[in-house]
Motif scaffolding. Structure first.
Motif, PDB file in Angstrom:
ATOM      1  N   PRO A 309       0.695  -1.440  -0.019  1.00 10.60           N
ATOM      2  CA  PRO A 309       0.005  -0.207  -0.076  1.00 10.60           C
ATOM      3  C   PRO A 309       0.884   1.383   0.154  1.00 10.60           C
ATOM      4  O   PRO A 309       0.348   2.345  -0.696  1.00 10.60           O
ATOM      5  CB  PRO A 309      -0.792   0.002   1.318  1.00 10.60           C
ATOM      6  CG  PRO A 309      -0.854  -1.441   1.514  1.00 10.60           C
ATOM      7  CD  PRO A 309       0.415  -2.148   1.129  1.00 10.60           C
ATOM      8  N   ASP A 312       1.605   1.812  -3.561  1.00 11.57           N
ATOM      9  CA  ASP A 312       0.579   2.018  -4.171  1.00 11.57           C
ATOM     10  C   ASP A 312      -0.233   3.344  -4.218  1.00 11.57           C
ATOM     11  O   ASP A 312      -0.719   3.880  -3.351  1.00 11.57           O
ATOM     12  CB  ASP A 312      -0.563   1.214  -3.802  1.00 11.57           C
ATOM     13  CG  ASP A 312      -2.018   1.034  -4.727  1.00 11.57           C
ATOM     14  OD1 ASP A 312      -1.938   1.950  -5.348  1.00 11.57           O
ATOM     15  OD2 ASP A 312      -2.736   0.184  -4.444  1.00 11.57           O
ATOM     16  N   ASP A 314      -3.320   4.496  -4.922  1.00 12.68           N
ATOM     17  CA  ASP A 314      -4.516   4.239  -4.076  1.00 12.68           C
ATOM     18  C   ASP A 314      -4.686   3.927  -2.965  1.00 12.68           C
ATOM     19  O   ASP A 314      -5.398   3.414  -2.439  1.00 12.68           O
ATOM     20  CB  ASP A 314      -5.498   3.516  -5.119  1.00 12.68           C
ATOM     21  CG  ASP A 314      -6.123   4.445  -6.276  1.00 12.68           C
ATOM     22  OD1 ASP A 314      -5.969   5.455  -6.105  1.00 12.68           O
ATOM     23  OD2 ASP A 314      -6.306   3.692  -7.384  1.00 12.68           O
ATOM     24  N   GLY A 315      -3.112   3.492  -2.456  1.00 19.65           N
ATOM     25  CA  GLY A 315      -3.143   2.836  -1.070  1.00 19.65           C
ATOM     26  C   GLY A 315      -2.862   3.791  -0.109  1.00 19.65           C
ATOM     27  O   GLY A 315      -2.626   4.915  -0.294  1.00 19.65           O
ATOM     28  N   LYS A 398      -6.054  -0.112   1.050  1.00 17.92           N
ATOM     29  CA  LYS A 398      -6.652   0.919   0.129  1.00 17.92           C
ATOM     30  C   LYS A 398      -7.079   2.078   0.893  1.00 17.92           C
ATOM     31  O   LYS A 398      -7.264   2.284   1.913  1.00 17.92           O
ATOM     32  CB  LYS A 398      -8.197   0.224  -0.449  1.00 17.92           C
ATOM     33  CG  LYS A 398      -8.009  -0.901  -1.467  1.00 17.92           C
ATOM     34  CD  LYS A 398      -7.430  -0.027  -2.819  1.00 17.92           C
ATOM     35  CE  LYS A 398      -7.000  -1.194  -3.814  1.00 17.92           C
ATOM     36  NZ  LYS A 398      -5.959  -0.554  -4.735  1.00 17.92           N
TER      37      LYS A 398
END
Length: 591
Positions: A309, A312, A314-315, A398
RNA sequence: GGUGUCGUGGUCCAGUUGGUAGGACGCCGGUCUGUCUAACCGGAAGGCGCGGGUUCGAGUCCCGCCGGCACCGCCA
């Protein structure tokens, strides 16, 4: 029938002959002298029955709890004062006590603190209690103050239909079968949304309504199937026109009704900021703590639960510091993990920085590795600004999920540890996402409602990247509760059609469900916007209660039943036939 | 739809490792001229939400259902 109110007897009445009506709150019978506490909606006053007056004494000796009485007597100053009640310096010497109506077989005494089920079933008794009288009066004053404020400024109170049309978006509708049109139904309004927009198009300029709204969804401590909104709409406005106006209104009304001073101006924050710092779109700013992003500290470690994450876009890897939290027990920590799990956490890591400088953690072996001579754990301690004796919770996954469960954790920890300050913290939350992707329905749904205008003016630009579109919606939040929400509306037909399309509402459906709106938008609709406040929630906040039932005279249970009237109830066959309705056999046990 | 929790005299609650229900308030009767939901004395009142099961025996254990409350989903 009466000359004065019990609770208002004072110095001015001393020596006067008064006639009072009310209920017997208590009787204290000394054999020789009898005291009766007589209560009305204003309060309690003591009635004295002397044995000299045989008639009065006989009646007084038999008075029972909640008997309905009319008392005639003379007010005098008491020899021994009762400081507990406002009328404690005075009493009424009775010359006549009339039993208007006896109270028998009461299911509970008013001071007995019966459970909710009892209170709801015998609501008329529950409402006699001074606490309930006080809460209801707070609500009444609130509505009066709002009306006074709005009327003075030219807002026009216009009623809109209760029998209206079902809408595809939003909450489940309560339906009403039509007798005249077989097989067709009205819906009760979830809010007067479209009507108030049409009133703007109709040229009313500024509208308000104290409107009952209906939503057939499951209940909560702050949610009833029917509730009341202060609904408002303005023509020719932008966000700040609406916000500044209603902010001033709320500030004045809170001062007037609750003696509460709210910040001027309210702080403002975007939805994204609110989610990032507080993990909520209705942050409770009475709690000081904020979520801290610690992705940088764990980007390069092998522990994939954190590093994935962290890398990421979007993490999110976020930490919540609990001052002095190192003393939390294993059981308490497990409890917090379970709480976070309810909000979607797959796991919750904790790390303690002991008073002795010792670091312990539920994921210690993953965090103790060195990197450039510095352990991951120490970097986390720095990133989260921990002091010795503190604890942090770390959530990873997320972005939205982590933010949400860490936000829920923030609330829970603060409540448990007494970190919620006694204060009033209003704010505006703005810049909401336009849409939210619904996984089960495999489509975008409106975060606010489908009539909210996007920030971009151009329908094509909106369609290009709906996931990142920002709306012109805004919420007013107070102490962690959403008390009002609104938006600037779409006033051009092309944009409205484009939004319907993005929501997966086809041309034909849009025509059938919202044709009247699309038509109206084509006939010189002015730019307009508005807001709606939850009257029940405002009353709860000012009244200081946690349950919406406490500010509604006749509320329903969590299964949407009215225990007093026993609604809903079966309908006889004739009535059903008239409505062209056939009831399906219930399936399963008890069906 | 799901999770948790509660359901015992009128009311609010207590009921240990299963052994045949207990307190407070209220109620009924009595004493008592100054109390503050008066005090004191005496009395009546429930078979433990409903239905199964285990057991010699079940408020106490198991299963199902009903209801209150809180929460998750849901609430544009």
């Amino acid at each position: 029938m009466r000359s004065h109110y019990c609770g208002l007897i004072g110095q001015a009445e001393v020596g006067q002959r008064v006639t009072l009506c009310g209920w017997a709150d208590a009787r204290r019978d000394h054999g020789g002298v009898v005291f009766v506490d007589l209560r009305d909606h204003e309060g309690i006053v003591q009635i004295v029955a002397d044995p000299d007056n045989d008639q009065v004494f006989k009646v007084a000796s038999k008075v029972g709890y909640e008997d309905c009485l009319r008392v005639i007597g003379t007010v005098r100053v008491r020899s021994n004062i009762n400081e507990k009640i406002p009328t404690g310096h005075y009493e009424v010497v009775a010359e006549s006590i009339e039993l208007l109506n006896a109270a028998r077989d009461l299911p509970f005494a008013l001071h007995e603190n019966p459970n909710e089920e009892m209170r709801l079933k015998y609501r008329y008794l529950d409402l006699r209690r001074p606490e309930m009288q006080k809460l209801m009066r707070t609500r009444i004053k609130l509505v009066q103050a709002l009306r006074r404020w709005l009327d003075a400024r030219g807002f026009q109170d216009i009623e809109t239909p209760i029998l209206t049309k079902a809408t595809p978006e939003g909450a489940r509708d309560y339906l009403v079968p039509s007798r005249v049109h077989a097989g067709q139904f009205y819906a009760l309004p979830q809010s007067p949304q479209l009507f108030k927009q049409l009133l703007m198009i109709a040229g009313f300029d500024r509208y308000y309504q104290i409107a009952r709204c209906f939503r057939d969804e499951d209940l909560r401590a702050d949610r009833q199937p029917e509730f009341t909104q202060l609904d408002m709409e303005f023509a020719f406005v932008e966000e700040r026109d609406v916000q500044d106006t209603v902010e001033a209104m709320i500030r004045e009304v809170f001062r007037e009704v609750g003696g509460i001073e709210l910040a001027d101006p309210f702080p403002r924050m975007t939805w994204h900021e609110a989610m990032r710092c507080y993990g909520s779109d209705k942050p409770d700013l009475r709690i000081e703590s904020e979520l801290v992003d610690v992705a940088d500290a764990v980007k390069h470690i092998e522990f994939k639960v954190f590093s994935d994450p962290a890398n990421d876009p979007d993490g999110r890897v976020a930490a919540l510091r609990v001052p002095g939290g190192a003393d939390l027990s294993r059981k308490q920590l497990d409890g917090y993990a379970a709480h976070a799990a309810k909000f979607g956490a797959k796991g919750l890591v904790w790390l303690k920085y002991g008073h002795d400088g010792m670091i312990t953690s539920s994921a210690l072996k993953h965090l103790s590795g060195d990197e450039g001579g510095e352990s991951v754990a120490s970097r986390l301690i720095v990133a989260a600004q921990m002091a010795q004796g503190d604890l942090i919770f770390i959530g990873a996954g997320k972005w939205t999920t982590v933010s949400t469960f860490m936000g829920a954790l923030r609330l829970k920890v603060a409540q448990d540890r007494g970190l919620v300050s006694q204060s009033w913290k209003p704010l505006w939350v703005t810049d909401f996402p336009m849409f939210e992707y619904d996984e089960t329905e495999q489509r975008y749904v409106a975060l606010h409602h489908p009539f909210t205008a996007p920030k971009v003016d151009d329908a094509e630009a909106l369609g290009a990247d709906p996931a990142h579109a920002v709306s012109r919606g805004y919420d007013m939040v107070l102490n962690g509760a959403e008390i009002g929400g609104g938006s600037i509306r779409i006033h051009r037909p092309e944009m409205q059609s484009a939004v319907f399309r993005l929501l997966g509402i086809g041309e034909a459906e849009a025509r059938a469900k919202f044709g009247f709106l699309l038509d109206a938008l084509k006939m010189g609709a002015p730019p307009h916007g508005g807001i709606a406040f939850g009257i029940d929630r405002l009353a709860m906040l000012i009244g200081g209660t946690e349950a919406i039932r406490d500010v509604i005279a006749f509320p329903k249970t969590t299964s949407a039943q009215d225990l007093m009237t026993d609604a809903p109830s079966p309908i006889d066959a004739r009535q059903l036939a008239e409505l062209h309705v056939q009831v399906m056999q219930r399936t399963g046990p008890g069906g």
